[in-house]
Design a protein around this motif. Structure first.
Motif, short mmCIF file in Angstrom:
data_model
loop_
_atom_site.label_atom_id
_atom_site.label_comp_id
_atom_site.label_asym_id
_atom_site.label_seq_id
_atom_site.Cartn_x
_atom_site.Cartn_y
_atom_site.Cartn_z
N VAL A 199 1.53 -10.52 -6.19
CA VAL A 199 1.55 -9.15 -5.15
C VAL A 199 0.34 -8.29 -5.54
CG1 VAL A 199 2.82 -6.99 -5.21
CG2 VAL A 199 4.12 -9.09 -4.87
N VAL A 200 -0.24 -7.54 -4.92
CA VAL A 200 -1.22 -6.75 -5.14
C VAL A 200 -0.79 -5.34 -4.44
CG1 VAL A 200 -3.51 -5.79 -4.64
CG2 VAL A 200 -3.01 -8.28 -4.78
N VAL A 201 -0.69 -4.12 -5.28
CA VAL A 201 -0.21 -2.85 -5.13
C VAL A 201 -1.41 -1.85 -4.96
CG1 VAL A 201 1.24 -1.02 -5.49
CG2 VAL A 201 1.93 -3.43 -6.02
N CYS A 202 -1.62 -1.10 -3.97
CA CYS A 202 -2.76 -0.21 -3.91
C CYS A 202 -2.29 1.00 -3.55
CB CYS A 202 -4.02 -0.74 -3.04
SG CYS A 202 -5.30 -0.02 -3.04
N PHE A 203 -3.18 2.26 -3.87
CA PHE A 203 -2.67 3.63 -3.38
C PHE A 203 -3.51 3.95 -2.32
CE2 PHE A 203 -1.08 3.17 -7.70
CZ PHE A 203 0.01 3.99 -7.83
N ALA A 204 -2.89 4.45 -1.30
CA ALA A 204 -3.81 4.99 -0.30
C ALA A 204 -3.92 6.43 -0.55
CB ALA A 204 -3.40 4.72 1.12
N GLY A 205 -4.72 7.08 -1.56
CA GLY A 205 -4.65 8.39 -1.86
C GLY A 205 -4.87 8.74 -3.39
N GLY A 206 -4.61 9.72 -4.00
CA GLY A 206 -4.87 9.80 -5.41
C GLY A 206 -3.82 8.95 -6.09
N ARG A 215 -7.68 2.70 8.95
CA ARG A 215 -7.70 3.02 10.34
C ARG A 215 -6.33 2.43 10.67
NH1 ARG A 215 -13.17 1.17 10.93
NH2 ARG A 215 -12.31 -1.00 11.74
N LEU A 216 -5.73 1.41 10.24
CA LEU A 216 -4.59 0.83 10.53
C LEU A 216 -3.29 1.80 10.16
CD1 LEU A 216 -2.51 -1.46 11.49
CD2 LEU A 216 -2.76 -2.56 9.33
N ILE A 217 -3.51 2.36 8.90
CA ILE A 217 -2.50 3.07 8.29
C ILE A 217 -2.59 4.51 9.22
CG2 ILE A 217 -2.14 4.80 6.39
CD1 ILE A 217 -3.18 2.48 4.52
N ALA A 218 -3.90 4.89 9.53
CA ALA A 218 -4.06 6.09 10.28
C ALA A 218 -3.34 5.93 11.50
CB ALA A 218 -5.39 6.58 10.56
N GLN A 219 -3.45 5.14 12.24
CA GLN A 219 -2.88 4.73 13.53
C GLN A 219 -1.00 4.39 13.48
OE1 GLN A 219 -4.59 4.59 16.26
NE2 GLN A 219 -2.92 4.38 17.71
N VAL A 275 0.87 -1.06 0.14
CA VAL A 275 -0.06 0.03 0.15
C VAL A 275 1.03 1.18 0.05
CG1 VAL A 275 -1.81 1.26 1.18
CG2 VAL A 275 -1.83 -1.14 1.14
N LEU A 276 0.99 2.19 -1.08
CA LEU A 276 1.68 3.20 -1.23
C LEU A 276 0.68 4.40 -0.53
CD1 LEU A 276 2.61 2.63 -4.98
CD2 LEU A 276 4.17 2.56 -3.08
N VAL A 277 1.41 4.93 0.46
CA VAL A 277 0.68 5.85 1.20
C VAL A 277 1.44 7.17 1.16
CG1 VAL A 277 0.14 6.50 3.82
CG2 VAL A 277 0.47 4.25 3.24
N GLY A 278 0.45 8.04 0.36
CA GLY A 278 0.82 9.41 0.06
C GLY A 278 0.55 10.37 1.02
N GLU A 279 1.19 11.70 0.97
CA GLU A 279 1.00 12.87 1.90
C GLU A 279 -0.58 12.96 1.76
OE1 GLU A 279 3.34 15.70 0.08
OE2 GLU A 279 5.16 14.69 1.00
N ASP A 280 -1.37 12.65 0.66
CA ASP A 280 -2.87 13.11 0.65
C ASP A 280 -3.86 12.05 0.94
OD1 ASP A 280 -2.44 11.15 -1.14
OD2 ASP A 280 -3.37 12.01 -2.82
N PHE A 281 -3.28 11.16 1.89
CA PHE A 281 -3.95 10.03 2.61
C PHE A 281 -4.86 10.69 3.41
CE2 PHE A 281 -4.45 7.63 6.50
CZ PHE A 281 -5.12 6.66 5.94
N VAL A 282 -6.33 10.43 3.44
CA VAL A 282 -7.38 10.61 4.28
C VAL A 282 -7.92 9.70 5.13
CG1 VAL A 282 -9.55 11.91 4.51
CG2 VAL A 282 -7.92 12.64 2.67
N PRO A 283 -7.87 9.41 6.47
CA PRO A 283 -8.15 8.35 7.13
C PRO A 283 -9.61 7.98 6.82
CG PRO A 283 -6.78 9.67 8.62
CD PRO A 283 -7.05 10.52 7.25
N LEU A 321 1.81 -7.49 4.52
CA LEU A 321 1.32 -6.27 4.24
C LEU A 321 2.49 -5.14 4.45
CD1 LEU A 321 -0.72 -4.05 3.94
CD2 LEU A 321 -1.31 -3.91 6.43
N LEU A 322 2.76 -4.52 3.57
CA LEU A 322 3.83 -3.59 3.46
C LEU A 322 3.25 -2.26 3.30
CD1 LEU A 322 6.97 -3.50 3.56
CD2 LEU A 322 7.18 -3.89 1.24
N LEU A 323 3.45 -1.48 4.09
CA LEU A 323 2.95 0.11 4.13
C LEU A 323 3.89 0.77 3.68
CD1 LEU A 323 0.65 0.35 7.36
CD2 LEU A 323 0.01 -0.38 4.86
N VAL A 324 4.04 1.71 2.63
CA VAL A 324 5.21 2.16 1.95
C VAL A 324 5.01 3.67 1.84
CG1 VAL A 324 6.92 2.46 0.17
CG2 VAL A 324 5.82 0.34 0.85
N GLY A 325 5.72 4.68 2.30
CA GLY A 325 5.48 6.10 2.09
C GLY A 325 5.93 6.54 0.71
N ALA A 326 4.71 7.13 0.05
CA ALA A 326 4.97 7.79 -1.25
C ALA A 326 4.84 9.22 -1.45
CB ALA A 326 4.08 7.15 -1.96
#
Length: 507
Positions: free
Chosen positions: A102-109, A38-42, A23-31, A70-75
């Motif tokens: 592998v599954v890749v997903c964006f947590a944001g735009g 919720r996991l990402i937000a925590q 999961v690519l977690v960008g600066e625009d992530f909205v919980p 699960l691999l959370l990655v800053g983007a």
């Protein structure tokens, strides 16, 4: 490896069964209110995860997730550059034992360029050279699912990036092969294999044909090697045969000792990479074969070795090029421009729209630009700007260099029309000026990839550049030509209505 594009968001991706969910977690992530959000937000709140590109947090079989890992990655800002950095930082994860899906997903735009960066980043991370290292640990990864909210919006970029990834991998593979496993004859066979694809043809010429063409400069470089030269001509015909092609010319020195002007022993093994220009042409044709754009492209590869035996060309020798211009060979280690000049002369037979040559040409360009941007020289501003734009769009960056006529002064010779070197100052520019003397009025550009075609040190290996830049440029040209053709069609029909054929629906 297969890539799939699927409609997924943080809520639905939790149910995707896979060996690894990225999961690519960008600066625009909205919980959100779903478990993964919720996991990402925590994790962000507790500073166990940062959105800085490449920062990551790994979890094993988290509750509520179908993924084994699960691999959370800053983007970062979520753009292509940040996504490339993020994937490069977790590259080993794609080669982990047992990771097949592998599954890749964006947590944001999600942007089209970011999608391209994911595909090419994973393909690059998965690649492992094995030809002469069969026990190398390879990736088990066979399928990657890319989850986005609206697949239709990014589908074109997704398709293009897969084709570019195939081309880059082919270029890297041939660039990495040792010279005894990548001779001119072997390179020719690789080109012939591309002709198995639709709309791709290949012609290979040997020393006798090259001599009949009058390519004295090319022949002079090849003279010192036991390996016979090859002149490879690839054609991709995706448009009407009458449409003028674009020509790519790739330097194919499969090993460069420097000839009589022999190189220092240190790091000479890296001179197997001196055919990366040729490898990039092969890679572009692999991408074209996959995408089948409406455009005509010719690829020319003059390939040989530069060796120092008793028959080798000597400093001070004068050779006659295909153009009829004579060249004083002041330095036999400036051989790339000698093989290219004859190929450039030959390229004009195709009456091209434009010519682009690609070469690991000068150490001076490495000093000027390092390994970040390729040196771009262009006789035509529109062509130069288009190539720069393609580099920016693909992340395969270039930098425009000068071509002032005054730089050619150093190429003057007392014994020939021009010398093959112009001294140390502005060495990459004088090399480009030498090549320019053989293209005439045809719009022409030269990409000096000496600093970008491969990496040294612990990460030694070919990069596959500039396959992405060139492919994006060709696709843009295909789109522009198609748009021009569509605009012209109504005018032609109006001027000559009797030539227009009509039919009923279904007729």
């Amino acid at each position: 490896m297969n890539f799939d594009l699927k409609t997924l968001d943080l809520r639905t991706v939790a149910a995707e069964k896979c060996d690894q969910l990225v999961v690519l977690v960008g600066e625009d992530f909205v919980p959100g209110d779903d478990p993964l959000a919720r996991l990402i937000a925590q994790a962000l709140k507790n500073k166990d995860l940062e959105t800085k590109p490449g920062k990551s947090l790994a979890l094993y079989q988290p509750p509520g997730m179908a993924a084994r890992r699960l691999l959370l990655v800053g983007a970062g800002p979520g753009d292509a550059r940040a996504v490339r950095q993020a994937l490069a930082a977790i590259a080993p994860a794609f080669r982990s034992p047992g990771v097949k899906r592998v599954v890749v997903c964006f947590a944001g735009g999600v942007t089209a360029s970011a999608v391209s960066a994911v595909v090419q980043g994973i393909a690059q991370a998965r690649y492992v050279y094995t030809l002469t290292k069969p026990k190398a640990e390879t990736s088990e990864l066979t399928r990657v699912v890319l989850g986005v909210p609206e697949p239709k919006a990014v589908a074109p970029a997704f398709e293009t990036s897969q084709a570019v990834a195939l081309g880059v991998e082919l270029a890297r593979e041939w660039g990495n092969r040792p010279a005894n496993h990548a001779t001119p004859s072997m390179l020719a066979e690789a080109a012939k294999a591309l002709a198995k694809h639709p709309n791709v043809q290949c012609k290979v010429m040997g020393p006798a044909e090259v001599e009949r063409l009058g390519m004295g400069a090319f022949l002079a470089v090849a003279r010192g090697s036991a390996e016979p030269l090859r002149f490879i001509e690839l054609r991709y015909t995706g448009a009407a045969r009458g449409q003028a092609p674009l020509v790519l010319v790739g330097k194919g020195i499969t090993f460069d000792t420097g000839g009589i002007s022999i190189k220092p022993a240190s790091e000479m093994d890296e001179m197997k990479f001196d055919m990366c220009g040729a490898a990039s042409v092969l890679g572009v044709f692999r991408a074209l074969a996959q995408l089948q754009p409406t455009i005509n492209v010719v690829g020319l590869i003059p390939t040989c070795e530069n060796m120092p035996d008793g028959r080798a060309v000597k400093p001070g020798d004068v050779v006659t090029s295909m153009s009829g211009q004579t060249i004083e060979v002041l330095n036999t280690d400036a051989e790339g421009r000698l093989v290219l000049c004859d190929a450039l002369s030959y390229s004009k037979r195709h009456k091209p729209q434009a010519i682009v040559d690609i070469a690991t040409l000068t150490g001076a360009c490495v000093i000027a630009l390092g390994g970040v941007r390729s040196g771009l020289f262009a006789s035509n501003d529109a062509l130069g700007e288009a190539l720069l734009a393609a580099g920016e769009a693909s992340g395969d960056l270039a930098w425009r260099m000068p071509l002032d006529d005054e730089y050619a002064e150093g190429l003057k010779s007392n014994f020939a029309d021009l010398g093959n070197v112009g001294g140390r100052p502005a060495g990459s520019v004088t090399a480009a000026k030498f090549l320019q003397a053989f293209v005439g009025d045809v719009p022409w550009a030269h990409l000096d990839i000496a600093g970008t075609a491969w990496k040294g040190g612990a990460a030694k290996g070919a990069t596959g550049r500039p396959v992405a830049l060139l492919t994006h440029w060709l696709l843009a040209r295909a789109e522009a030509q198609a748009a021009t053709s569509q605009k012209a069609t109504p005018a032609r029909n109006k001027a000559a209505p009797r030539k227009v054929r009509t039919s009923r629906p279904g007729a």
